[in-house]
Design an enzyme around this catalytic site. Structure first.
Site, PDB file in Angstrom:
ATOM      1  N   ASP A   1       0.505   4.844   2.111  1.00 30.52           N
ATOM      2  CA  ASP A   1      -0.264   5.203   3.303  1.00 30.52           C
ATOM      3  C   ASP A   1      -1.461   6.091   2.971  1.00 30.52           C
ATOM      4  O   ASP A   1      -1.322   7.127   2.301  1.00 30.52           O
ATOM      5  CB  ASP A   1       0.644   5.909   4.329  1.00 30.52           C
ATOM      6  CG  ASP A   1       1.582   4.915   5.004  1.00 30.52           C
ATOM      7  OD1 ASP A   1       1.201   3.739   5.161  1.00 30.52           O
ATOM      8  OD2 ASP A   1       2.710   5.318   5.358  1.00 30.52           O
TER       9      ASP A   1
ATOM     10  N   HIS B   1       4.710   0.100   0.144  1.00 27.13           N
ATOM     11  CA  HIS B   1       5.467  -0.673   1.136  1.00 27.13           C
ATOM     12  C   HIS B   1       4.601  -1.788   1.700  1.00 27.13           C
ATOM     13  O   HIS B   1       3.366  -1.760   1.603  1.00 27.13           O
ATOM     14  CB  HIS B   1       6.034   0.228   2.239  1.00 27.13           C
ATOM     15  CG  HIS B   1       5.002   0.972   3.017  1.00 27.13           C
ATOM     16  ND1 HIS B   1       4.313   2.051   2.516  1.00 27.13           N
ATOM     17  CD2 HIS B   1       4.530   0.797   4.273  1.00 27.13           C
ATOM     18  CE1 HIS B   1       3.480   2.514   3.424  1.00 27.13           C
ATOM     19  NE2 HIS B   1       3.580   1.758   4.502  1.00 27.13           N
TER      20      HIS B   1
ATOM     21  N   ARG C   1       4.844   5.882  14.164  1.00 27.42           N
ATOM     22  CA  ARG C   1       4.928   6.474  12.824  1.00 27.42           C
ATOM     23  C   ARG C   1       4.242   7.838  12.828  1.00 27.42           C
ATOM     24  O   ARG C   1       3.176   7.991  13.412  1.00 27.42           O
ATOM     25  CB  ARG C   1       4.208   5.551  11.824  1.00 27.42           C
ATOM     26  CG  ARG C   1       4.420   5.957  10.384  1.00 27.42           C
ATOM     27  CD  ARG C   1       3.547   5.120   9.448  1.00 27.42           C
ATOM     28  NE  ARG C   1       2.262   5.769   9.249  1.00 27.42           N
ATOM     29  CZ  ARG C   1       1.224   5.188   8.648  1.00 27.42           C
ATOM     30  NH1 ARG C   1       1.307   3.955   8.218  1.00 27.42           N
ATOM     31  NH2 ARG C   1       0.095   5.850   8.489  1.00 27.42           N
TER      32      ARG C   1
ATOM     33  N   HIS D   1       0.829  -1.211   0.000  1.00 27.38           N
ATOM     34  CA  HIS D   1       0.000   0.000   0.000  1.00 27.38           C
ATOM     35  C   HIS D   1       0.859   1.255   0.000  1.00 27.38           C
ATOM     36  O   HIS D   1       2.063   1.209   0.261  1.00 27.38           O
ATOM     37  CB  HIS D   1      -0.923   0.019   1.230  1.00 27.38           C
ATOM     38  CG  HIS D   1      -0.182   0.119   2.530  1.00 27.38           C
ATOM     39  ND1 HIS D   1       0.564  -0.909   3.058  1.00 27.38           N
ATOM     40  CD2 HIS D   1      -0.042   1.155   3.402  1.00 27.38           C
ATOM     41  CE1 HIS D   1       1.120  -0.538   4.192  1.00 27.38           C
ATOM     42  NE2 HIS D   1       0.773   0.728   4.425  1.00 27.38           N
TER      43      HIS D   1
HETATM   44  C1  SIN Z   1       3.061   0.931   7.804  1.00 24.76           C
HETATM   45  O1  SIN Z   1       3.287   2.111   8.031  1.00 24.76           O
HETATM   46  O2  SIN Z   1       2.326   0.575   6.914  1.00 24.76           O
HETATM   47  C2  SIN Z   1       3.772  -0.089   8.666  1.00 24.76           C
HETATM   48  C3  SIN Z   1       5.168  -0.251   8.205  1.00 24.76           C
HETATM   49  C4  SIN Z   1       5.932  -1.164   9.112  1.00 24.76           C
HETATM   50  O3  SIN Z   1       5.467  -1.463  10.210  1.00 24.76           O
HETATM   51  O4  SIN Z   1       7.023  -1.588   8.717  1.00 24.76           O
END
Ligand code: SIN
Length: 297
Positions: A104, A251, A266, A102
């Site tokens: 974000d 990612h 995050r 995805h």
């Molecule tokens: C995310 O922000 O989608 C999670 C990324 C992660 O935990 O590595």
């Protein structure tokens, strides 16, 4: 202090050494931003565990803080200053954040620009994060397919992910999970490069095509953007920090470490409304072409 930028692959990703993210001067941040624009995702190791204030301060160098729909619309907010998302997977988790390819919150009308993740607790092995370059994915398409995608928009929706997968309930009266139409190919406003902008997590349909054609095209694009040719993979160390550009990469956080824990925080930074890339009007600025992955037939 001089920064050392070491690319992870010719296509995307770089590790940056020599920076203390709690104490950056403007010249160092300019170098970091340049590397971030060029490599689309950058990684920092050997950092202290950032306090919430230090994490916000670093994120604010990229722009205004984005507030996740969980915080805007539901009771899933960690308290404290809006914009901080806790990432925590334990033996009792039924779902792990980011465990599908995805970009974000691409369902927002102005989806995030940079995401800045620090992991404080990592499993003994596993829990890597994979990134895929949407510049490379677009560049590798045939000219006929590029023509086909020119001018198309797709519908992105948070409903399936947030309500059905994460089981988060909206508490704000009259509100709905975000959905938005975005160009299938967007022009990155800093690099000037075209990037595919569809992902399995949020992209539901392609507008202006019959349903069957839209589904077949999306199935192809979802498989195409997830090809290993366009990827790099980051193996975390404690307190490492990843900063990725949601306008240029997808990612995927691997959940291969159950029953171990993985924990961090995050912060995302607001982006602009995605700008379409138009084949007959747009050109990549000289010197910004990047690496093209050659796919064999
Ligand atoms: C995310 O922000 O989608 C999670 C990324 C992660 O935990 O590595």
């Amino acid at each position: 202090m001089v920064l050392a930028v070491t690319p992870l692959t010719p296509t995307l990703g770089a590790e940056i050494a020599g920076a203390d993210l709690t104490d950056l001067d403007d010249r160092q941040f300019a170098e970091i931003f340049e590397a971030f624009t060029e490599h689309a995702v950058v990684f920092f190791r050997d950092q202290p565990e950032l306090t919430a204030e230090q994490h916000f301060a670093f994120a604010e160098r990229f722009g205004q803080i984005h507030v996740h729909p969980f915080e805007r619309l539901s009771d899933r907010n960690g308290g404290g200053r809006p914009g901080m998302l806790g990432i925590h997977t334990t033996a009792d988790s039924t779902v792990a954040a980011g465990n599908r390819w995805h970009s974000d919150v691409s369902c927002d009308s102005e989806p995030p620009h940079a995401s800045i993740l620090q992991l404080h607790l990592i499993p003994p092995v596993g829990g890597d994060t994979l990134f895929a370059s949407m510049y490379a994915a677009y560049d590798a398409l045939s000219d006929r397919m590029k023509r086909m995608l020119d001018g198309l928009t797709a519908r992105h929706s948070g409903e399936e992910s947030y309500r059905r997968l994460f089981k988060v309930a909206i508490t704000e009266a009259g509100a709905a999970w975000p959905e938005a139409d975005h160009p299938v190919v967007r022009r990155h406003v800093d690099s000037g490069r075209p990037a595919l902008y569809v992902n399995r997590e949020f992209t539901e349909s392609i507008n202006d095509l019959p349903k069957e054609e839209a589904k077949a095209l999306l199935d192809f694009l979802f498989h195409h953007v997830e090809r290993p040719d366009f990827q790099c993979r980051f193996r975390w160390s404690p307190n490492a920090i990843a900063v990725w550009d949601n306008r240029a990469v997808l990612h995927h956080a691997m959940w291969d470490y159950w029953p171990n824990q993985r924990k961090g925080r995050r912060i995302t930074v607001k982006g602009e409304r995605p700008v379409p890339w138009r084949l007959d009007e747009d050109r990549v600025p000289q010197g910004r072409e990047g690496n093209t992955v050659r796919l064999t037939a």
